[in-house]
Design a protein around this motif. Sequence first.
Motif, short mmCIF file in Angstrom:
data_model
loop_
_atom_site.label_atom_id
_atom_site.label_comp_id
_atom_site.label_asym_id
_atom_site.label_seq_id
_atom_site.Cartn_x
_atom_site.Cartn_y
_atom_site.Cartn_z
N ALA A 167 0.79 -1.23 0.00
CA ALA A 167 0.00 0.00 0.00
C ALA A 167 0.83 1.29 0.00
O ALA A 167 0.54 2.21 -0.78
N PRO A 168 1.87 1.41 0.85
CA PRO A 168 2.63 2.67 0.82
C PRO A 168 3.25 2.96 -0.54
O PRO A 168 3.20 4.10 -1.03
N ALA A 169 3.82 1.93 -1.16
CA ALA A 169 4.42 2.12 -2.47
C ALA A 169 3.35 2.37 -3.53
O ALA A 169 3.56 3.17 -4.46
N ILE A 171 0.49 3.89 -3.24
CA ILE A 171 0.01 5.29 -3.18
C ILE A 171 0.98 6.21 -3.92
O ILE A 171 0.57 7.07 -4.71
N VAL A 172 2.26 6.02 -3.68
CA VAL A 172 3.28 6.83 -4.37
C VAL A 172 3.23 6.57 -5.87
O VAL A 172 3.33 7.48 -6.69
N GLN A 326 9.83 -7.38 2.62
CA GLN A 326 10.28 -6.03 2.31
C GLN A 326 11.11 -6.00 1.04
O GLN A 326 10.95 -5.11 0.20
N ALA A 383 8.76 5.57 -3.67
CA ALA A 383 8.00 4.38 -3.27
C ALA A 383 8.79 3.51 -2.31
O ALA A 383 8.25 2.97 -1.34
N ALA A 386 8.77 5.13 1.04
CA ALA A 386 7.49 4.90 1.70
C ALA A 386 7.43 3.50 2.31
O ALA A 386 6.95 3.31 3.44
N LEU A 387 7.94 2.50 1.58
CA LEU A 387 7.98 1.12 2.11
C LEU A 387 8.84 1.04 3.36
O LEU A 387 8.46 0.45 4.37
N TRP A 388 10.00 1.64 3.28
CA TRP A 388 10.95 1.58 4.40
C TRP A 388 10.41 2.30 5.62
O TRP A 388 10.48 1.78 6.74
N ALA A 390 7.27 2.92 6.37
CA ALA A 390 6.14 2.17 6.94
C ALA A 390 6.63 0.97 7.74
O ALA A 390 6.01 0.57 8.74
N HIS A 391 7.76 0.40 7.34
CA HIS A 391 8.30 -0.78 8.02
C HIS A 391 8.94 -0.43 9.35
O HIS A 391 8.81 -1.16 10.33
#
Length: 393
Positions: A167-169, A171-172, A326, A383, A386-388, A390-391
Amino acid sequence: MRERLHGAPWIGIVGAVLVVVGAGLLATGVLPSDAAIEIGERTWPVLLFVVAATIVAELAAVAGVFHAIAERLGTIGAGRAWVVWLLVVALATVATIMLSLDTTAVLLTPVVVLLARHLRLDPLPFALTTVWLANTGSLLLPVSNLTNLLAEHRLDLGPGAFAALMAPAAIVGIAVPVVAVALVHRRSLAVRFERQTVEAEPDRVLTIGAGVVVALLVPALVSGIEVWIPASVAAALLLVLVAVRRRSAVRWSLVPWQIVLLAVGLFLVVETLHARGLAAALAPVVGTGDGLGDLLRLAGSGALLANGVDNLPAYLALEPLATDPQRMAALLVGVNAGALVTPWASLAILLWHDRLAAMGVTLAWGRYMLLSVVVAPVTVVLAVLALWFAHVA
């Protein structure tokens, strides 16, 4: 206008050559038989879904589902180009996420280009929106991209868990191209137009019936059932409906045999390379950790490889090095959102450009690549960040 998801004959030729090469590698023992069996068991549900989903998208287009939706977007656009464009953004995003990137790039593009012309608007921002969102927007669900389906199977995640991871990626991946199109085409999107009346569908029963089938398929694809099952049911229902209402549209050419041949050939050839140590050779380049630096290295390597040789072989080459969720997410960002710059980075780009040329819309490869060489890296880097975040948050 009749468009196809798999209309380039060279795809089938390349696929057939790769299948013959792969069969030769298997017959000579260069590809171990147990590795071939394993890749076959893993990929047959994926390929069956691709076939069924392609038939669904093709028949939905035949039934006029996409055209009907796009026409209604024009009527509710309040006479402003930017409102219609934002509605097309929403339509392209949903089509990509729920029906795959090829549906958006190949089948939706002609529809929105014709809509733009009907409203006397510049078709280029609509065309760029569909091809960029087809790739960068294909991150959220397994069904959005063939690479996602392979990753979901490897990670053993359901659609919900996969969506939470990506989801985070995702959205970007949607936001960056939308901002880029808005900036590049801000003048042509600022114009006004006269509202148009909606044309009646030639076969209202066919259009509504197909729309209902597609609407029911969407939640089924995220229900946790193996996706090939609801896709196959939907394909069967649409085949019956179209056979009754428009029999001439039911042809063997609906089956995307070219894409299936290409995928099977790539699976065999890349699996042979893995059996001969490809992953070990690539490991020093892409790293092994899940820190920000390693994630960026993996995503960047995926993007570079995708733009060099196409996103599917790029994913297959790097998949063994995506050793945790990840890293897999970062790889998908690279090979999906990063596969924008070269014409061959994804088959959808080539087919999309063919459609534009057939419609008389001029977009030189040089200009396309110049724009994409900015959008792709920015999307990939943001993106991954954003993944990192959120993790670790």
